[in-house]
Scaffold this active site. Structure first.
Site, PDB file in Angstrom:
ATOM      1  N   SER A 119       4.668 -67.417  26.018  1.00  0.00           N
ATOM      2  CA  SER A 119       5.614 -66.480  26.633  1.00  0.00           C
ATOM      3  C   SER A 119       4.908 -65.560  27.614  1.00  0.00           C
ATOM      4  O   SER A 119       5.552 -64.975  28.481  1.00  0.00           O
ATOM      5  CB  SER A 119       6.255 -65.578  25.579  1.00  0.00           C
ATOM      6  OG  SER A 119       6.612 -66.265  24.447  1.00  0.00           O
ATOM      7  N   HIS A 140       8.543 -73.154  29.043  1.00  0.00           N
ATOM      8  CA  HIS A 140       8.898 -72.004  28.215  1.00  0.00           C
ATOM      9  C   HIS A 140      10.344 -72.126  27.754  1.00  0.00           C
ATOM     10  O   HIS A 140      11.283 -71.910  28.515  1.00  0.00           O
ATOM     11  CB  HIS A 140       8.681 -70.715  29.026  1.00  0.00           C
ATOM     12  CG  HIS A 140       8.943 -69.472  28.257  1.00  0.00           C
ATOM     13  ND1 HIS A 140       9.820 -68.497  28.670  1.00  0.00           N
ATOM     14  CD2 HIS A 140       8.466 -69.042  27.057  1.00  0.00           C
ATOM     15  CE1 HIS A 140       9.847 -67.520  27.779  1.00  0.00           C
ATOM     16  NE2 HIS A 140       9.033 -67.827  26.802  1.00  0.00           N
ATOM     17  N   GLU A 152      11.796 -72.683  31.326  1.00  0.00           N
ATOM     18  CA  GLU A 152      11.067 -72.298  32.538  1.00  0.00           C
ATOM     19  C   GLU A 152       9.807 -73.159  32.640  1.00  0.00           C
ATOM     20  O   GLU A 152       9.024 -73.226  31.692  1.00  0.00           O
ATOM     21  CB  GLU A 152      10.696 -70.815  32.475  1.00  0.00           C
ATOM     22  CG  GLU A 152      11.930 -69.921  32.565  1.00  0.00           C
ATOM     23  CD  GLU A 152      11.624 -68.456  32.318  1.00  0.00           C
ATOM     24  OE1 GLU A 152      12.092 -67.619  33.093  1.00  0.00           O
ATOM     25  OE2 GLU A 152      10.923 -68.140  31.339  1.00  0.00           O
ATOM     26  N   ASN A 191      12.338 -63.416  31.083  1.00  0.00           N
ATOM     27  CA  ASN A 191      11.849 -62.268  30.322  1.00  0.00           C
ATOM     28  C   ASN A 191      11.641 -61.042  31.210  1.00  0.00           C
ATOM     29  O   ASN A 191      11.766 -59.908  30.745  1.00  0.00           O
ATOM     30  CB  ASN A 191      10.562 -62.617  29.567  1.00  0.00           C
ATOM     31  CG  ASN A 191      10.880 -63.341  28.274  1.00  0.00           C
ATOM     32  OD1 ASN A 191      12.013 -63.274  27.781  1.00  0.00           O
ATOM     33  ND2 ASN A 191       9.914 -64.053  27.729  1.00  0.00           N
TER      34      ASN A 191
HETATM   35  N1  LIG Z   1       9.626 -66.688  18.942  1.00  0.00           N
HETATM   36  C1  LIG Z   1      10.172 -66.654  20.151  1.00  0.00           C
HETATM   37  O1  LIG Z   1      11.276 -66.111  20.363  1.00  0.00           O
HETATM   38  C2  LIG Z   1       9.480 -67.330  21.317  1.00  0.00           C
HETATM   39  C3  LIG Z   1      10.218 -67.598  22.470  1.00  0.00           C
HETATM   40  C4  LIG Z   1       9.611 -68.285  23.538  1.00  0.00           C
HETATM   41  C5  LIG Z   1       8.267 -68.636  23.437  1.00  0.00           C
HETATM   42  N2  LIG Z   1       7.558 -68.337  22.301  1.00  0.00           N
HETATM   43  C6  LIG Z   1       6.161 -68.797  22.244  1.00  0.00           C
HETATM   44  O2  LIG Z   1       6.111 -69.991  21.458  1.00  0.00           O
HETATM   45  C7  LIG Z   1       4.843 -70.064  20.777  1.00  0.00           C
HETATM   46  C8  LIG Z   1       5.106 -70.196  19.294  1.00  0.00           C
HETATM   47  O3  LIG Z   1       5.813 -69.059  18.853  1.00  0.00           O
HETATM   48  P1  LIG Z   1       6.642 -69.056  17.485  1.00  0.00           P
HETATM   49  O4  LIG Z   1       7.512 -67.861  17.561  1.00  0.00           O
HETATM   50  O5  LIG Z   1       7.220 -70.384  17.241  1.00  0.00           O
HETATM   51  O6  LIG Z   1       5.452 -68.786  16.441  1.00  0.00           O
HETATM   52  P2  LIG Z   1       5.487 -69.033  14.873  1.00  0.00           P
HETATM   53  O7  LIG Z   1       4.436 -68.141  14.311  1.00  0.00           O
HETATM   54  O8  LIG Z   1       6.858 -68.978  14.327  1.00  0.00           O
HETATM   55  O9  LIG Z   1       4.997 -70.553  14.729  1.00  0.00           O
HETATM   56  C9  LIG Z   1       3.722 -70.971  15.063  1.00  0.00           C
HETATM   57  C10 LIG Z   1       3.359 -72.140  14.163  1.00  0.00           C
HETATM   58  O10 LIG Z   1       2.108 -72.640  14.581  1.00  0.00           O
HETATM   59  C11 LIG Z   1       1.345 -72.915  13.431  1.00  0.00           C
HETATM   60  N3  LIG Z   1      -0.074 -72.862  13.767  1.00  0.00           N
HETATM   61  C12 LIG Z   1      -0.937 -71.873  13.698  1.00  0.00           C
HETATM   62  N4  LIG Z   1      -2.153 -72.244  14.140  1.00  0.00           N
HETATM   63  C13 LIG Z   1      -2.041 -73.515  14.446  1.00  0.00           C
HETATM   64  C14 LIG Z   1      -2.932 -74.462  14.931  1.00  0.00           C
HETATM   65  N5  LIG Z   1      -4.208 -74.178  15.207  1.00  0.00           N
HETATM   66  N6  LIG Z   1      -2.454 -75.688  15.120  1.00  0.00           N
HETATM   67  C15 LIG Z   1      -1.146 -75.983  14.863  1.00  0.00           C
HETATM   68  N7  LIG Z   1      -0.261 -75.124  14.393  1.00  0.00           N
HETATM   69  C16 LIG Z   1      -0.717 -73.894  14.204  1.00  0.00           C
HETATM   70  C17 LIG Z   1       1.735 -71.887  12.423  1.00  0.00           C
HETATM   71  O11 LIG Z   1       1.424 -72.354  11.115  1.00  0.00           O
HETATM   72  C18 LIG Z   1       3.221 -71.754  12.698  1.00  0.00           C
HETATM   73  O12 LIG Z   1       3.985 -72.636  11.895  1.00  0.00           O
HETATM   74  C19 LIG Z   1       4.086 -68.819  21.174  1.00  0.00           C
HETATM   75  O13 LIG Z   1       3.260 -69.124  22.271  1.00  0.00           O
HETATM   76  C20 LIG Z   1       5.183 -67.845  21.577  1.00  0.00           C
HETATM   77  O14 LIG Z   1       4.764 -66.860  22.481  1.00  0.00           O
HETATM   78  C21 LIG Z   1       8.133 -67.708  21.235  1.00  0.00           C
END
Ligand SMILES: NC(=O)c1ccc[n+]([C@@H]2O[C@H](COP(=O)([O-])OP(=O)(O)OC[C@H]3O[C@@H](n4cnc5c(N)ncnc54)[C@H](O)[C@@H]3O)[C@@H](O)[C@H]2O)c1
Length: 312
Positions: A119, A140, A152, A191
């Protein structure tokens, strides 16, 4: 040609992204660190697909086929060795992302595309130590990734045109609405627009202009109703650019130009009032209220998507 897709990380975003690919017919490997995380992700996907069956967007056989197309694994080698396209959705911690990319370099094919769901990180920072930055791109997605159409696409300085084109076609093929950024800027498009609005919402709240409920209602029952169909620039055209010239001239000096977080929010965060996840933020929430709101959000988004597609 993309056939096999891997999603790394099965959390808030990863499970919904994997669902999108599987429902569109791709073979998916979903990878995470622990089996229990993957089991939770598959339960969520099962529930999301059931909602789509209930709303008659898919038939039960589509749900079963989509579930069968997802192979879960905690073995990175198995997850990526045959992958044509990898979506990385691990936590927004640069060290975690860098260390994962280093591992990938030694096991993936030369032509595998890597797309990060970051993000906030600019591609230049993500690819700092990457050997083949031309295969690297940002896609994204928005939460909930299985229901919000926007993706995106951000290309880095070195991303190849072929990778941009393949990624764009893949996003279209899974039914998303991709937009391509010509420049890698923090916050991308959506965003930045959201942040501008939220800054002003905090400002209005801090000045005591209205209750939080009324500030929220001014959007959900005001411009928010229109925004699903007419973006801010088209809205300006239909309002008249002469009118919007005056609106900006008269209002811009009045709007918040804060470049730091308001005290009110800092104070809440300091005291553990983080919002829904701690039961209290701007509003108070019980577990039942949170659960109910999330179910309602998904049901309403499914219906909104039907309207957007002209299905009702
Ligand atoms: N949550 C949101 O609203 C949102 C929206 C858009 C983008 N993002 C982006 O998406 C990405 C993930 O965010 P999220 O909210 O899903 O996070 P999250 O914490 O819910 O999920 C991340 C997952 O990755 C796993 N993980 C950790 N280390 C790891 C590794 N080395 N290898 C594989 N898996 C691993 C964790 O166990 C977890 O299940 C981030 O870059 C975040 O910025 C999040």
């Amino acid at each position: 040609m993309i056939n096999n897709i891997t999603v790394l990380g099965s959390g808030v975003m990863g499970h919904g992204i994997a669902q999108n690919y599987a429902l569109a017919g791709y073979a998916v490997h979903l990878y995470d660190l622990k089996s229990s995380y993957l089991e939770k992700a598959m339960k969520l996907i099962d529930g999301n697909l059931s909602l789509m069956v209930k709303e008659k967007i898919i038939v039960p056989a589509d749900k079963e086929k989509a579930l069968e197309r997802i192979i879960t694994t905690t073995d990175l080698q198995i997850a990526v060795k045959d992958s044509d396209f990898i979506t990385e959705a691990v936590p927004e911690v640069i060290e975690i992302k860098h260390s994962l990319y280093k591992q990938l370099e030694t096991i993936i094919r030369q032509d595998t595309i890597i797309a990060s769901n970051t993000s906030t990180f600019p591609i230049s920072q993500l690819t700092k130590d990457i050997k083949d930055p031309e295969r690297f791109i940002v896609t994204h997605f928005f939460n909930p990734a299985q229901l919000v159409p926007l993706v995106e696409i951000v290309k880095g300085r070195d991303t190849s045109n072929q990778v941009v084109e393949t990624t764009l076609n893949l996003m279209k093929d899974i039914g998303k609405s991709p937009v391509v950024l010509n420049k890698d800027i923090p916050g991308f498009i959506a965003n930045r627009l959201q942040a501008a609005l939220v800054r002003e919402a905090f400002h209005l709240m801090e000045m005591g202009i209205a209750s939080p409920e009324d500030i929220d209602l001014a959007i959900t029952d005001g411009p928010g109703v229109r925004w699903a169909f007419s973006g801010p620039l088209e809205t300006a055209d239909f309002g008249g650019l002469d009118i919007w010239k005056s609106v900006v001239e008269n209002l811009a000096p009045e709007l918040s130009k804060a470049d730091k977080v308001p005290d009110l929010i800092n104070e809440k965060v300091k005291n553990g009032g983080l919002g829904a996840k701690t039961g209290e933020g701007i509003y108070k929430y019980s577990n039942e209220i949170i659960e109910g709101k999330l179910v309602q959000r998904d049901e309403r988004l499914v219906k909104l998507n039907k309207i957007k597609h002209g299905d009702i």
